[in-house]
Scaffold this motif. Structure first.
Motif, mmCIF file in Angstrom:
data_model
loop_
_atom_site.group_PDB
_atom_site.id
_atom_site.type_symbol
_atom_site.label_atom_id
_atom_site.label_comp_id
_atom_site.label_asym_id
_atom_site.label_seq_id
_atom_site.Cartn_x
_atom_site.Cartn_y
_atom_site.Cartn_z
ATOM 1 N N GLU A 244 81.063 22.349 17.635
ATOM 2 C CA GLU A 244 81.787 23.335 16.825
ATOM 3 C C GLU A 244 83.294 23.221 17.058
ATOM 4 N N GLU A 245 83.679 23.059 18.324
ATOM 5 C CA GLU A 245 85.100 22.886 18.625
ATOM 6 C C GLU A 245 85.650 21.632 17.967
ATOM 7 N N GLU A 246 84.884 20.570 18.004
ATOM 8 C CA GLU A 246 85.320 19.304 17.407
ATOM 9 C C GLU A 246 85.530 19.455 15.900
ATOM 10 N N ILE A 247 84.599 20.101 15.218
ATOM 11 C CA ILE A 247 84.725 20.295 13.769
ATOM 12 C C ILE A 247 85.896 21.227 13.459
ATOM 13 N N LEU A 248 86.069 22.293 14.247
ATOM 14 C CA LEU A 248 87.186 23.203 14.026
ATOM 15 C C LEU A 248 88.516 22.470 14.181
ATOM 16 N N LEU A 249 88.648 21.661 15.217
ATOM 17 C CA LEU A 249 89.892 20.932 15.435
ATOM 18 C C LEU A 249 90.130 19.905 14.329
ATOM 19 N N THR A 250 89.062 19.266 13.858
ATOM 20 C CA THR A 250 89.189 18.323 12.745
ATOM 21 C C THR A 250 89.642 19.042 11.481
ATOM 22 N N ASN A 251 89.051 20.204 11.205
ATOM 23 C CA ASN A 251 89.441 20.988 10.018
ATOM 24 C C ASN A 251 90.882 21.481 10.127
ATOM 25 N N LEU A 252 91.289 21.935 11.313
ATOM 26 C CA LEU A 252 92.663 22.393 11.513
ATOM 27 C C LEU A 252 93.645 21.239 11.310
ATOM 28 N N THR A 253 93.313 20.084 11.841
ATOM 29 C CA THR A 253 94.163 18.903 11.678
ATOM 30 C C THR A 253 94.285 18.520 10.208
ATOM 31 N N GLU B 238 86.657 34.747 11.329
ATOM 32 C CA GLU B 238 88.095 34.507 11.492
ATOM 33 C C GLU B 238 88.581 34.872 12.893
ATOM 34 N N ASN B 239 88.096 35.990 13.440
ATOM 35 C CA ASN B 239 88.568 36.396 14.766
ATOM 36 C C ASN B 239 88.127 35.410 15.852
ATOM 37 N N HIS B 240 86.961 34.782 15.693
ATOM 38 C CA HIS B 240 86.528 33.754 16.644
ATOM 39 C C HIS B 240 87.451 32.545 16.565
ATOM 40 N N ILE B 241 87.766 32.144 15.344
ATOM 41 C CA ILE B 241 88.630 30.979 15.125
ATOM 42 C C ILE B 241 90.032 31.259 15.664
ATOM 43 N N GLU B 242 90.538 32.449 15.379
ATOM 44 C CA GLU B 242 91.872 32.811 15.860
ATOM 45 C C GLU B 242 91.930 32.788 17.390
ATOM 46 N N GLY B 243 90.901 33.316 18.039
ATOM 47 C CA GLY B 243 90.856 33.311 19.500
ATOM 48 C C GLY B 243 90.818 31.907 20.075
ATOM 49 N N LYS B 244 90.036 31.029 19.454
ATOM 50 C CA LYS B 244 89.935 29.649 19.939
ATOM 51 C C LYS B 244 91.259 28.922 19.763
ATOM 52 N N ILE B 245 91.913 29.097 18.618
ATOM 53 C CA ILE B 245 93.191 28.426 18.374
ATOM 54 C C ILE B 245 94.253 28.949 19.339
ATOM 55 N N ARG C 217 81.675 27.671 7.955
ATOM 56 C CA ARG C 217 80.427 28.193 7.396
ATOM 57 C C ARG C 217 79.637 27.078 6.714
ATOM 58 N N VAL C 218 80.339 26.139 6.083
ATOM 59 C CA VAL C 218 79.665 25.003 5.445
ATOM 60 C C VAL C 218 79.021 24.115 6.502
ATOM 61 N N SER C 219 79.743 23.868 7.595
ATOM 62 C CA SER C 219 79.231 22.989 8.651
ATOM 63 C C SER C 219 78.162 23.657 9.510
ATOM 64 N N PHE C 220 78.327 24.962 9.773
ATOM 65 C CA PHE C 220 77.406 25.692 10.652
ATOM 66 C C PHE C 220 77.037 27.027 10.005
ATOM 67 N N PRO C 221 76.148 27.013 9.006
ATOM 68 C CA PRO C 221 75.851 28.246 8.263
ATOM 69 C C PRO C 221 75.214 29.350 9.105
ATOM 70 N N GLU C 222 74.484 29.007 10.137
ATOM 71 C CA GLU C 222 73.788 30.016 10.942
ATOM 72 C C GLU C 222 74.586 30.471 12.165
ATOM 73 N N ALA C 223 75.743 29.870 12.400
ATOM 74 C CA ALA C 223 76.497 30.166 13.623
ATOM 75 C C ALA C 223 77.221 31.503 13.582
ATOM 76 N N GLY C 224 77.567 31.979 12.417
ATOM 77 C CA GLY C 224 78.261 33.263 12.310
ATOM 78 C C GLY C 224 79.689 33.225 12.831
ATOM 79 N N ILE C 225 80.366 32.111 12.649
ATOM 80 C CA ILE C 225 81.746 31.980 13.113
ATOM 81 C C ILE C 225 82.666 32.711 12.135
#
Length: 172
Positions: free
Chosen positions: A51-60, A97-104, A87-95
């Motif tokens: 999940e971190e890898e996909i998030l970083l790829t999407n942010l990049t 905006e606040n999770h993404i903001e915290g990770k970034i 959500r497209v990559s991990f539909p069941e994960a429930g990620i």
């Protein structure tokens, strides 16, 4: 009773006693003294490596498009775009905006701590292992004055170069 607020959110300190959670307000003094240890009203999430890898790829990719980068960060709405991509990559994960903001924010904090540490004489970077290189006596003197950074000694940072691409503003 005074309730400390930070960015419009009430700040709580959580005390975990077995399965019972009690919320206590922080005094203004503790709010500013122990800010790193306070939890905002933001859900904590354990991220999987993929999940971190996909998030970083999407942010990049958002940064490379050039549309979402602003003068001092990102334009409003970038978190919603990242949430939709996750959500497209991990539909069941429930990620959310606040999770993404915290990770970034965590990545950004770690990047700038590392960058500051690497500016200090005696510290180096091992690109093969993606970790700090420092002699024991230099490290011991360093953490004597900055004990909160003790975790950086043996930790690997495989995304350091990608963080640099995301968080350092390129001057044209």
């Amino acid at each position: 009773m005074f309730v400390p607020k930070l960015f419009g959110k009430v700040v709580y300190k959580y005390h975990y006693l077995s399965h019972i959670t009690s919320h206590t307000y922080l005094s203004p003094k503790k709010l500013f003294c122990n800010f790193d240890f306070c939890h905002l009203q933001m859900a904590r999430r354990a991220w999987r490596e993929v999940e971190e890898e996909i998030l970083l790829t999407n942010l990049t990719s958002l940064i490379d498009q050039g549309v979402w980068q602003a003068e001092n960060g990102f334009h409003p709405g970038y978190l919603g775009v990242l949430e939709n991509q996750m959500r497209v990559s991990f539909p069941e994960a429930g990620i959310k905006e606040n999770h993404i903001e915290g990770k970034i924010k965590k990545w950004k904090r770690d990047y700038f701590y590392l960058d500051a540490i690497l500016q200090i004489p005696g510290f180096g970077w091992n690109p093969n292992e993606n970790k700090l290189v420092v002699q024991n006596d230099v490290w011991n003197e360093f953490v004597r004055t900055r004990p909160q950074l003790r975790q950086f000694r043996d930790r690997k940072f495989p995304n350091y170069n990608r963080w640099q691409h995301c968080f350092v503003r390129q001057e044209n």
